[in-house]
Design a protein around this motif. Structure first.
Motif, mmCIF file in Angstrom:
data_model
loop_
_atom_site.group_PDB
_atom_site.id
_atom_site.type_symbol
_atom_site.label_atom_id
_atom_site.label_comp_id
_atom_site.label_asym_id
_atom_site.label_seq_id
_atom_site.Cartn_x
_atom_site.Cartn_y
_atom_site.Cartn_z
ATOM 1 N N ASN A 92 0.981 -0.941 0.115
ATOM 2 C CA ASN A 92 -0.099 0.022 -0.113
ATOM 3 C C ASN A 92 0.653 1.221 -0.268
ATOM 4 O OD1 ASN A 92 -1.874 1.768 0.594
ATOM 5 N ND2 ASN A 92 -2.977 0.747 2.122
ATOM 6 N N TRP A 93 1.263 1.568 -0.821
ATOM 7 C CA TRP A 93 2.032 3.347 -1.172
ATOM 8 C C TRP A 93 1.557 4.497 -0.753
ATOM 9 C CZ3 TRP A 93 7.121 2.693 -1.693
ATOM 10 C CH2 TRP A 93 8.213 1.444 -2.040
ATOM 11 N N VAL A 94 0.243 4.218 -0.920
ATOM 12 C CA VAL A 94 -0.621 5.415 -0.180
ATOM 13 C C VAL A 94 0.461 5.878 1.703
ATOM 14 C CG1 VAL A 94 -2.371 6.818 0.956
ATOM 15 C CG2 VAL A 94 -2.739 5.357 -1.153
ATOM 16 N N ILE A 95 -0.147 4.319 2.548
ATOM 17 C CA ILE A 95 0.648 4.263 3.161
ATOM 18 C C ILE A 95 2.325 4.494 3.531
ATOM 19 C CG2 ILE A 95 0.838 3.059 5.881
ATOM 20 C CD1 ILE A 95 -2.001 1.619 5.247
ATOM 21 N N ILE A 96 2.969 3.922 3.327
ATOM 22 C CA ILE A 96 4.408 3.902 2.673
ATOM 23 C C ILE A 96 5.048 4.888 2.463
ATOM 24 C CG2 ILE A 96 6.322 3.180 1.952
ATOM 25 C CD1 ILE A 96 4.709 0.744 1.246
#
Length: 372
Positions: A92-96
């Motif tokens: 999940n690159w939004v969170i990362i």
């Protein structure tokens, strides 16, 4: 009574004097608590609605979030959560990205192992993204758009009147053929075109134009999410209800221009949808398309969406990371507070309980003094 008279009192008199003061103190606290409780309850119940909470101001929200961050945010927490996210499939690159931004803005140092894992994951996933297809097909329909690849392209189309006009064209064709109409798509097209018409009026104030642009951005964003199957259930329910009650479907076939839309709309029934769309447009401007979609999907209802929007105005693209670190509920609790009436009732109850406890202690002290 003179001071020397007090000094000459017997031990028994001293005890009785102390007990008397305790009685007076307990009685005073009880009376004042009852008065406060009565006044607070009367005020609270006399309001047109007995709301328990009110919205907190932006300054208070900022102070609360700063307090939480200063108290519980640490480099160890960021490192641990980044490692947890990097081993997920798919990542999940939004969170990362949000966690990495928080670490950077807070001057928190990432461990060498975390940095190495982060760079390796970026290289792997970005090389896969580079193989994404062209998004020219989104001009007519975003059905074939990959969310992570063609988001920007899809939005570029859906933020223009072309997408709205084509949406109504598809609906008109489907209606004439007796086919089912995509009601959500038509709803968003009508709202988008209506806002475009308002924004083009030169006499409108800058505030109105800005509001119109926000609604237009939100409508275009939701159109993209809808066509790609990414529309969160909470938002979908609002749009479906608005489409059912807010559009005169039998008049749709008579629409020939933007001016004709007025005969199709029931603005009172459309207001909840327009408000939600405006909140989403604000969220979009404060974060980015992918994070906005993620945050919307985390909202269980319109109230949570509104509170998330307020938080995003302070945290920006750090919002998703703060949700991950501290939990959504804890962050959203900063956006509201007890009303003054509720606080008065709670203080009155606390004072009343204190007087009861003090009275109990007074009785125990009296019995102890008598035994002495």
């Amino acid at each position: 009574m003179q001071l020397r008279d007090c000094a000459q009192l017997t031990p028994e008199a001293h005890r009785r004097l102390g007990i008397s003061w305790i009685k007076i103190g307990a009685l005073a606290i009880r009376i004042s608590s009852l008065v406060l409780l009565t006044v607070s309850l009367t005020t609270f119940l006399s309001q047109p609605y007995t709301a328990l909470f009110v919205d907190a101001g932006m300054d208070q929200i900022r102070r609360e979030i700063t307090y939480i961050s200063n108290k519980d945010l640490s480099a160890a927490t960021i490192n641990d959560m980044l490692i947890e996210e990097l081993v997920q499939e798919p990542r999940n690159w939004v969170i990362i990205d949000s966690l990495e931004l928080i670490a950077s803005n807070a001057a928190l140092t990432l461990e060498p192992e975390t940095t190495a894992a982060l760079e390796a994951a970026k290289e792997q996933d970005q090389s896969l993204l580079a193989l994404g297809r062209e998004c020219a097909s989104c001009m007519w329909s975003a059905d074939n758009c990959e969310l992570s690849i063609a988001m920007a392209c899809g939005l570029a189309v859906n933020l223009t009147p072309i997408a709205d006009i084509t949406g109504l064209t598809r609906a008109g064709i489907a209606h004439s053929q007796g086919n089912e109409i995509d009601q959500v798509d038509v709803l968003l097209s009508i709202i988008g075109l209506s806002v475009t018409a308002i924004s083009l009026v030169a006499a409108r104030s800058p505030a109105t134009i800005k509001s119109g642009a926000t609604i237009k951005a939100g409508a275009g964003f939701l159109k993209f999410a809808h066509t790609t199957g990414q529309l969160p259930p909470a938002i979908s329910r609002i749009l479906v209800n608005a489409a059912r009650e807010g559009i005169h479907w039998h008049r749709l076939k008579n629409v020939r221009s933007i001016d004709d839309l007025e005969q199709v709309k029931n603005m009172r029934a459309l207001e909840p949808a327009v408000e939600a769309i405006s909140d989403i447009g604000t969220l979009l401007s404060d974060t980015n398309p992918t994070q906005a979609l993620y945050l919307i999907s985390q909202s269980d209802n319109v109230t949570e969406l509104q509170r998330t929007t307020k938080v995003s105005q302070i945290l920006g693209t750090e919002t998703a990371g703060y949700f991950r670190i501290f939990g959504k509920s804890r962050i959203l609790r900063t956006t509201f507070k007890f009303t003054d009436g509720v606080l008065g009732v709670l203080l009155g109850l606390a004072g009343l309980m204190s007087s009861i406890i003090l009275g109990y202690l007074q009785r125990k002290t009296t019995r102890w003094a008598i035994r002495q």
